[in-house]
Design an enzyme around this catalytic site. Structure first.
Site, short mmCIF file in Angstrom:
data_model
loop_
_atom_site.label_atom_id
_atom_site.label_comp_id
_atom_site.label_asym_id
_atom_site.label_seq_id
_atom_site.Cartn_x
_atom_site.Cartn_y
_atom_site.Cartn_z
N CYS A 11 -27.59 40.69 -28.32
CA CYS A 11 -27.98 41.68 -27.90
C CYS A 11 -27.52 43.07 -27.89
O CYS A 11 -28.81 44.17 -27.98
CB CYS A 11 -27.38 42.14 -25.64
N LYS A 40 -23.89 29.40 -13.36
CA LYS A 40 -24.81 28.94 -13.79
C LYS A 40 -25.47 29.08 -14.86
O LYS A 40 -25.61 30.20 -15.49
CB LYS A 40 -25.92 29.62 -12.68
N GLU A 49 -37.09 45.00 -27.93
CA GLU A 49 -36.52 43.70 -28.46
C GLU A 49 -36.98 42.89 -28.97
O GLU A 49 -37.99 41.92 -28.26
CB GLU A 49 -35.09 43.61 -27.06
N GLU A 67 -25.73 42.47 -17.49
CA GLU A 67 -25.64 43.14 -19.29
C GLU A 67 -27.09 42.97 -19.37
O GLU A 67 -27.76 41.33 -19.63
CB GLU A 67 -24.98 43.35 -19.00
#
Length: 521
Positions: free
Chosen positions: A317, A209, A419, A283
């Site tokens: 990331c 997906k 972040e 992750e």
């Protein structure tokens, strides 16, 4: 299969840099834009409903494609196909070496689609073409690496009982089953492939997906899988919004979930998998630091700064978006970072000269702008950037933000703790003298976030750098550069995730173990 067919230019390259964005896009002829189907049970199959999700080019703000917004029926069909392929099909019953041969063929087929994949990827998420042109080669490399682990799976593992002579256990490594692979929009190819390759080698079947902004480029991986002759039902693709991912995670036919994305979504997936006692690999986000030691070579650091700290317009990331500089060299570090970031070209991501493209979505653009406003209001100083970017030549509607460097950042500012996922670099200062100062303070600053994914140490002394790297609480850290090694585990600590990808450890995430106890042979 319903498509809007296109073809790249004769040489396969983007239009010259003098062309405006509209002309570049008009010159493309991509094989997928408007599609009405998903890949289920070995074929492109019409979606069950009429709902469609648009695909937007973030460099222009214009819609250029659409895919089905999948339904529960589509999920049932895809998971059902994967379930049958696992329970009764040939794939799990092949030897690992036989499956590895398929992986090698998939790698070749991906490389044959490299340019068209790159152009589609760039139109979906605005990643500069200099970035996306490496996606196929990297994906092929991942498949080839995991193919080398077939021998590991085939190796006989017999373990004697420690305190019972004459008895032993045969340890089997079995595929875990049907796997849901859910990927983000920033690297839509490789963050699928790092799940798909080990899952296939292990003997699993999968339902992929992709993120809703990037549903088209992954079709080239599906095409490569089909061209390699992988049996029907082993790999399936569904598209849709986040609710489709939720349904896939909770589907009773799924045995394992692998997800890359934000920490808040990862928490929800972890909670669902915990309730179901379903294995999960997560992750997630990061807020990594680059510790600059007093002896660091700033010219060498300048050469890797964008790749290490602002890769993919800051939408990576693990990048080290917090630079921790010693007080004695703070101004030097600020000047170097400002010069490097300010000099890097921003513009149309289809232009090979572009280093900084747009934010991938309008929502992400708005999020990053809120962080920039927060930094300015809390007292950070923008040495370059600090605003939305105004571009011309067809890019007026794009989601561009000036690449920004913040100096005078303190650890309590939001831009130092959270972040951002955009082209924003923060530079903090650590003191070098006095009790509890120096490297202790630098390491404490690096470890004072809720994340633990990446990191860097810059130094001319390899031993000193390694000693500092050992003290940073993170899953991966580089010395004077950062890169992913396909053979080494990559994973986060704390709010950066659960489990690992890459390496034999990444393969282990798709295995379940059986011990057969017997009298010694």
């Amino acid at each position: 299969m319903t498509t809007t067919p296109i073809q790249p230019s004769a040489d396969g390259a983007a239009a010259p840099s003098s062309a405006d964005a509209c002309a570049r896009r008009a010159s493309l002829d991509l094989p997928y834009s408007l599609v009405d189907d998903m890949f289920i049970d070995g074929d492109y199959t019409p979606a069950s409903g009429t709902g469609r999700n648009p695909v937007t080019d973030p460099a222009t703000g214009g819609v250029w494609g659409a895919v089905p917004d999948g339904s529960a029926q589509d999920i049932d069909a895809a998971v059902g196909a994967a379930r049958r392929a696992f329970d009764t099909g040939p794939w799990p019953r092949l030897s690992p070496s036989e499956r590895a041969a398929y992986l090698m063929r998939i790698a070749e087929e991906i490389e044959a689609r490299a340019e068209i994949l790159a152009l589609t990827n760039t139109r979906e998420n605005g990643s500069p073409i200099i970035e996306t042109r490496g996606a196929a080669a990297n994906a092929a490399g991942i498949f080839r690496y995991f193919a080398t682990l077939a021998e590991y799976l085939e190796r006989e593992d017999v373990r004697p009982f420690p305190f019972a002579p004459g008895q032993e256990s045969v340890v089997r490594r079995d595929p875990v089953g049907v796997c849901a692979l859910i990927a983000p929009w920033n690297f839509p190819i490789n963050l699928v492939v790092i799940k798909l390759a080990p899952a296939l080698l292990a003997g699993c079947t999968v339902v992929i997906k992709p993120a809703s902004p990037t549903p088209l480029s992954i079709r080239f991986i599906i095409d490569a899988v089909a061209a390699a002759g992988v049996p029907a039902g082993v790999v399936n693709l569904v598209t849709g919004s986040g609710r489709l991912g939720d349904a896939l995670v909770k589907h009773p036919g799924v045995d394992k979930v692998a997800f890359t994305g934000s920490t808040p979504v990862g928490r929800r997936i972890a909670a669902a998998c915990g309730e179901l006692l379903r294995p999960v690999t997560l992750e997630l986000g990061g807020k990594s630091s680059a510790i600059v030691l007093p002896d660091a070579d700033l010219d060498a650091m300048a050469n890797v700064l964008i790749r290490s700290s602002m890769r993919n317009t800051g939408q990576t990331c693990y990048i080290s978006t917090r630079i921790l500089a010693p007080a004695s060299r703070y101004d030097e570090v600020v000047d170097m970072a400002t010069a490097v970031i300010a000099a890097a070209p921003q513009g149309d991501p289809l232009d090979p000269a572009t280093v900084f493209g747009p934010s991938a979505t309008k929502a992400q653009f708005e999020t990053v702008m809120q962080y920039i406003e927060s930094g300015l209001s809390e007292g950070a100083r923008a040495t370059t950037g600090g605003s939305a970017a105004s571009l011309a030549d067809g890019l007026e509607g794009g989601y561009f933000i000036e690449p920004t460097v913040f100096a005078d950042v303190t650890p309590t500012m939001r831009v130092a703790r959270e972040e951002i996922f955009g082209p924003v670099l923060t530079i903090l200062k650590y003191d070098e003298a006095g009790p509890g100062r120096g490297l202790d303070e630098a390491v404490a600053l690096a470890n004072n976030t809720e994340f633990g994914l990446g990191g860097l140490v810059f130094s001319s002394d390899p031993d000193a750098a390694l000693a500092v790297a050992d003290r940073v609480d993170t899953g991966s850290i580089g010395i004077n550069f950062f890169a992913s090694n396909h053979s080494a585990p990559f994973g986060g600590r704390h709010d950066s995730g659960l489990g690992t990808e890459y390496g034999a450890e990444g393969l282990g995430a798709y295995l379940t173990y059986k011990s057969i106890h017997r009298k010694a042979q």
